[in-house]
Design a protein around this motif. Sequence first.
Motif, short mmCIF file in Angstrom:
data_model
loop_
_atom_site.label_atom_id
_atom_site.label_comp_id
_atom_site.label_asym_id
_atom_site.label_seq_id
_atom_site.Cartn_x
_atom_site.Cartn_y
_atom_site.Cartn_z
N THR A 5 2.87 43.62 -69.63
CA THR A 5 2.79 45.02 -70.02
C THR A 5 3.53 45.87 -69.00
N ILE A 6 4.44 46.72 -69.49
CA ILE A 6 5.21 47.61 -68.63
C ILE A 6 4.93 49.04 -69.07
N LEU A 7 4.48 49.85 -68.12
CA LEU A 7 4.24 51.26 -68.38
C LEU A 7 5.49 52.03 -68.01
N VAL A 8 6.02 52.78 -68.95
CA VAL A 8 7.20 53.63 -68.74
C VAL A 8 6.73 55.08 -68.66
N VAL A 9 7.00 55.72 -67.53
CA VAL A 9 6.63 57.12 -67.34
C VAL A 9 7.93 57.91 -67.31
N ARG A 29 5.40 44.14 -73.66
CA ARG A 29 4.58 45.16 -74.31
C ARG A 29 4.87 46.45 -73.56
N GLY A 30 5.54 47.37 -74.21
CA GLY A 30 5.88 48.65 -73.59
C GLY A 30 4.84 49.71 -73.91
N VAL A 31 4.30 50.32 -72.87
CA VAL A 31 3.37 51.43 -73.01
C VAL A 31 4.06 52.63 -72.38
N VAL A 32 3.99 53.78 -73.03
CA VAL A 32 4.73 54.94 -72.54
C VAL A 32 3.80 56.11 -72.23
N ALA A 33 4.26 56.94 -71.29
CA ALA A 33 3.57 58.18 -70.95
C ALA A 33 4.64 59.23 -70.69
N PRO A 34 4.45 60.44 -71.22
CA PRO A 34 5.45 61.50 -71.07
C PRO A 34 5.39 62.25 -69.74
N SER A 35 4.41 61.94 -68.90
CA SER A 35 4.27 62.63 -67.61
C SER A 35 3.45 61.75 -66.68
N ALA A 36 3.50 62.10 -65.41
CA ALA A 36 2.69 61.37 -64.42
C ALA A 36 1.20 61.57 -64.71
N GLU A 37 0.85 62.79 -65.10
CA GLU A 37 -0.55 63.07 -65.42
C GLU A 37 -1.03 62.21 -66.60
N ALA A 38 -0.19 62.09 -67.62
CA ALA A 38 -0.54 61.25 -68.77
C ALA A 38 -0.60 59.78 -68.37
N ALA A 39 0.25 59.38 -67.44
CA ALA A 39 0.23 58.00 -66.97
C ALA A 39 -1.10 57.67 -66.30
N LEU A 40 -1.63 58.61 -65.53
CA LEU A 40 -2.93 58.39 -64.90
C LEU A 40 -4.03 58.18 -65.93
N GLU A 41 -3.95 58.91 -67.04
CA GLU A 41 -4.92 58.71 -68.12
C GLU A 41 -4.75 57.34 -68.76
N VAL A 42 -3.50 56.93 -68.99
CA VAL A 42 -3.21 55.60 -69.56
C VAL A 42 -3.76 54.52 -68.64
N GLY A 59 5.74 69.09 -63.02
CA GLY A 59 4.38 68.77 -62.57
C GLY A 59 4.46 67.73 -61.47
N MET A 60 3.68 66.67 -61.61
CA MET A 60 3.67 65.60 -60.62
C MET A 60 4.93 64.75 -60.76
N SER A 61 5.61 64.50 -59.67
CA SER A 61 6.83 63.67 -59.70
C SER A 61 6.46 62.19 -59.71
N GLY A 62 7.44 61.36 -59.97
CA GLY A 62 7.21 59.92 -59.92
C GLY A 62 6.82 59.44 -58.53
N ILE A 63 7.39 60.08 -57.49
CA ILE A 63 7.03 59.74 -56.11
C ILE A 63 5.56 60.08 -55.85
N CYS A 66 3.36 57.53 -57.47
CA CYS A 66 3.27 56.30 -56.67
C CYS A 66 2.34 56.49 -55.47
N LYS A 67 2.42 57.64 -54.82
CA LYS A 67 1.52 57.92 -53.69
C LYS A 67 0.06 57.93 -54.16
N HIS A 68 -0.16 58.50 -55.33
CA HIS A 68 -1.52 58.58 -55.87
C HIS A 68 -2.07 57.19 -56.17
N LEU A 69 -1.21 56.32 -56.67
CA LEU A 69 -1.64 54.97 -57.01
C LEU A 69 -1.91 54.15 -55.77
#
Length: 69
Positions: A5-9, A29-42, A59-63, A66-69
């Motif tokens: 599974t690959i998450l695309v943000v 299996r591609g899972v997508v999120a339109p923003s970093a905030e949505a990625a956190l929900e996913v 909003g929140m950048s990709g960097i 990554c720091k949040h994760l």
Amino acid sequence: MDQATILVVEDDRAMRAMLQEHLTTLGYRGVVAPSAEAALEVLNGTAPDLILTDVHMAGMSGIELCKHL
């Protein structure tokens, strides 16, 4: 073997769709999120094997994601 599974943000809709299509074609299996905030929900319900993230997003950048994760 299970599908990886690959998450695309990605905030660009066309790029997000293209990446998901390519990943599916390659057998992932591609899972997508339109923003970093949505990625956190996913990520609350999905544990991807890999995360591909855009760096420059509103909003929140990709960097920051990554720091949040």
